[in-house]
Enzyme design. Structure first.
Site, short mmCIF file in Angstrom:
data_model
loop_
_atom_site.label_atom_id
_atom_site.label_comp_id
_atom_site.label_asym_id
_atom_site.label_seq_id
_atom_site.Cartn_x
_atom_site.Cartn_y
_atom_site.Cartn_z
CG ASP A 130 -3.97 15.65 -5.63
OD1 ASP A 130 -2.91 15.12 -5.60
OD2 ASP A 130 -4.12 16.37 -6.20
CE LYS A 131 2.24 20.03 -2.93
NZ LYS A 131 2.36 21.59 -3.25
CB THR A 132 -1.09 20.37 -6.51
OG1 THR A 132 0.45 20.27 -6.29
CG2 THR A 132 -1.14 21.52 -7.52
CE LYS A 167 -1.76 12.35 -7.34
NZ LYS A 167 -2.83 13.38 -7.67
CB THR A 218 2.48 16.30 -2.93
OG1 THR A 218 3.10 17.12 -3.65
CG2 THR A 218 3.37 15.85 -1.64
N GLY A 219 3.47 15.04 -5.42
CA GLY A 219 4.60 14.67 -6.42
C GLY A 219 5.99 15.52 -5.98
CG ASP A 246 -7.93 16.96 -10.12
OD1 ASP A 246 -8.43 15.82 -10.04
OD2 ASP A 246 -7.19 17.69 -10.65
CG ASP A 298 -6.72 13.31 -7.60
OD1 ASP A 298 -5.34 12.90 -7.71
OD2 ASP A 298 -7.10 14.52 -7.58
#
Length: 703
Positions: free
Chosen positions: A391-393, A571, A543-544, A590, A594
């Site tokens: 997950d990016k952020t 996702k 990512t969104g 996190d 997720d």
């Protein structure tokens, strides 16, 4: 609720079998495998402190008490007298041998009989049943040779066999204790006393009596007694034993601290925020307990093989006796010796210990590196991973905006970059948006003083405005500028505009400039991707963000596959998509938003747990928000699997070669016969070897 309900003394006690660390129970009683009395986990870990009470102490005590009698019976043995060509006889010698042998049989063999009874009652005949069977055969044959058909007995063989078994199990349990002592190591991190501050006075109080809301003083060089929040003071704290972070972490007012970490160079006043089972140490200990109780799939195979080996051993012993007594007659003594040796050498203890000792050491090694294993099956699968989805952020990036460019309009009313940034920060001081915080933080980093404002207005989803130094300043997106009638120059050039978020600034309704912000990529992310590629693992990013932003970030980090504009609920479908292509997939997130994708993946890895390590949806929990720890987890999985394979290869290979030799296959050609006591030494040595091989994992470096 009384705050004292949170005390450490309410922690749950778990019990384990002193002979089998794989057995963990929440209640006391007997081991379901061998019938031995279960002991508290911390007692099993301390072992030597309870040497006079536990199974390890019992084996040690019985070994030293029986040893003089074993030496005496050896000196009186006819075989020894013949080999060494000296000896003496006296009337009633056979009866004296019977008395000494009987004492050794019943006293020295007692723990084996008790454990064998438990194995049989639980319909799980295994090692202890074989040991009890072997020494009983030798003892029974010797009684017959003493009273029924006078001749050479097996008292010496039986006595040395029991002595070797007592010694072997004592040394083996010491080795196992070394592999399973991780819980006590963690418990020792918590200091027994804390400096409680109450009514302006400082007094020492037992750490277990602290309650939420108490305030404690932590002096330089001392361990922090419990999880809490710093209310005054600044210092650097060593959290390496808990999070695996090698560098000291700076702490100031408002920061959280973890019980068991070491305060280094300044005094801290800490308010207690967690006690008992809610503390990080307690949660880590609970996860280690669960991990040590969980089984990788390979262990089920080892357990089945060990169960089959019992019947193989009995069959080998019976076949040996029949062959050497009836088919190729060598006499009753020879046949019984070969049978006992075949039964003893085939004891499956090494096979039973091959996997549990490795998993125990692995859970400890992982915890020391900030990697908490919730389920050994997940770690076992991790070695096969060929795709890791991030997950990016907040995982690959810090989840906070940094300024990458400031562009001034021609003849800007802001003057220069710093002045434009100073005015924008003044407006954004009153906003909690992540973009606003990025602008304010940059102004602080440049040591720009924040100006007073008036007439602040917020425009949700668009920006904000305020009066700064008697000028109307607006900060926001193009929609806000359009609403205010501010014209943005068509030829305005901002480098890498597609890779970030652009915020426009106007002064007195005239365009003054633009600020480009980007989600800050973690320094470790690029290195993590490089290391994963080196391990043959591809990477993907969820990512969104828009495709332009996502592709730019993905290219910067080196990601193989980029999924852009992905909604949180979608996702899990991206993970499924990779799985349907035949990939073994890990999801890294996190652990909150997720959760579904972490569960869907073959291996779920939750990052950045910090002091909240109880992440339900993950197989592996990383204490730090560091992508490089994903590489460490995969490395740990591969090295753990290698140790398991080595132990299984040794345990099975040993039996393949040892059983035929003990049965006497080499006797006709080479006149080599493996005596029972040597068979016992080999069996014990085999068990100790797999334990020490597992202990070698402790020295493994994961970075």
């Amino acid at each position: 609720m009384n705050s004292h309900d949170h005390r450490l003394q309410n922690e749950k006690v778990l019990y384990t079998c002193p002979m089998d660390p794989d057995v963990v129970s929440e209640t006391s009683g007997e081991c379901p495998k061998c019938g031995m009395e279960l002991v508290p986990v911390d007692m099993a870990a301390r072992g030597s402190e309870h040497a006079g009470h536990g199974a390890e102490g019992s084996f040690k005590r019985r070994f030293f008490i029986t040893l003089p009698f074993v030496l005496l019976i050896t000196a009186l043995s006819q075989n020894i007298e013949q080999w060494l060509k000296f000896g003496f006889t006296f009337p009633g010698q056979g009866f004296v041998l019977f008395l000494i042998g009987t004492f050794i049989y019943f006293y020295g063999g007692a723990p084996f009989f008790k454990a064998a009874k438990g194995e049989i009652s639980h319909k799980n005949p295994a090692m202890m049943t074989l040991v009890a069977f072997a020494i009983t055969v030798a003892y029974g044959f010797s009684i017959a040779a003493t009273f029924l058909f006078p001749g050479a007995s097996l008292y010496w063989e039986m006595s040395t066999l029991i002595s070797v078994f007592l010694l072997g199990h004592w040394l083996e349990m010491r080795a196992v204790r070394g592999a399973t002592g991780s819980l006590m190591e963690l418990a020792k991190l918590i200091p027994p006393l804390a400096h409680l501050i109450k009514d302006g006075n400082i007094k020492d109080l037992e750490t277990s009596k602290l309650v939420i809301g108490d305030v404690v003083l932590v002096k330089p060089g001392e361990k922090i007694p419990v999880d809490g929040k710093v209310i005054s003071g600044e210092s650097a704290v060593d959290e390496s034993m808990i999070t695996g972070e090698s560098r000291p972490v700076a702490k100031k007012t408002g920061d959280s601290v973890i019980g068991g970490s070491i305060n280094q160079d300044g005094s801290l006043t800490v308010e207690v925020s967690k006690t008992g089972s809610n503390t990080a140490i307690a949660q880590i200990m609970e996860l280690i307990r669960k991990a040590q109780a969980s089984k990788p799939n390979v262990q089920y195979l080892a357990d089945r093989a060990a169960a089959v080996l019992f019947y193989v051993a009995v069959a080998a012993g019976a076949a040996s006796f029949v062959f050497w007594y009836f088919v190729s007659p060598q006499g009753a003594i020879f046949a019984a010796t070969a049978a006992v040796a075949a039964v003893v050498v085939a004891c499956p203890h090494a096979l039973g210990l091959a996997i549990p000792t490795v998993t125990s050491v692995t859970s400890t090694l992982g915890a020391k590196n900030g990697i908490l294993i919730k389920d050994m099956k997940g770690l076992e699968i991790a070695r096969k991973l060929n795709y890791v989805v991030f997950d990016k952020t907040g995982t690959l990036t810090k989840g906070e905006f940094g300024i990458s460019a400031v562009v001034l309009a021609k003849q800007s009313m802001a003057g220069d970059e710093n002045q434009l940034l100073q005015m924008a920060a003044a407006v954004e001081m009153s906003s909690q948006h992540s973009i606003a915080r990025g602008i304010v933080n940059e102004a602080k980093n440049r040591n720009l003083e924040t100006q007073n404002i008036g007439n602040f207005k917020s425009f949700p989803g668009r920006g904000a405005s305020a009066e700064v130094d008697r000028k109307d300043v607006a900060v926001g997106n193009d929609k806000l500028m359009e609403e205010l009638g501010v014209r943005i120059p068509e030829n305005l050039f901002i480098k890498d505009k597609k890779a970030g978020t652009t915020v426009y600034v106007s002064v007195n309704n005239v365009f003054a400039g633009a600020i480009l912000l980007k989600d800050v990529v973690r320094e470790e992310s690029k290195r993590a991707v490089v290391e994963l590629h080196r391990l043959g693992v591809k990477t993907a990013m969820l990512t969104g963000d828009t495709a332009d932003v996502a592709e730019t970030v993905g290219k910067e980090i080196g990601i193989d596959t980029v999924f852009a504009q992905v909604l949180p609920e979608d996702k899990v479908n991206k993970v499924k998509e990779l799985q349907h292509r035949g990939n073994v997939v890990a999801m890294v997130g996190d652990g909150v938003n997720d959760a579904p994708s972490l569960t869907q993946a073959h291996v779920g890895i939750a990052v950045g747990a910090g002091t909240d390590v109880a992440v339900e949806s993950a197989d592996i929990v990383l204490m730090k928000n560091n992508p490089l720890d994903v590489v460490k987890a995969i490395s740990l999985s591969r090295k753990t699997n290698a140790k398991m394979e080595q132990n299984l290869a040794w345990a099975t290979g040993y039996n393949v070669f040892a059983i035929p030799i003990a049965a006497g296959v080499l006797y006709p050609s080479l006149h080599i016969l493996l005596r029972p006591e040597w068979a016992a030494l080999l069996m014990s040595a085999s068990s100790v070897i797999v334990v020490f091989n597992a202990l070698l994992l402790r020295k493994t470096r994961l970075d």
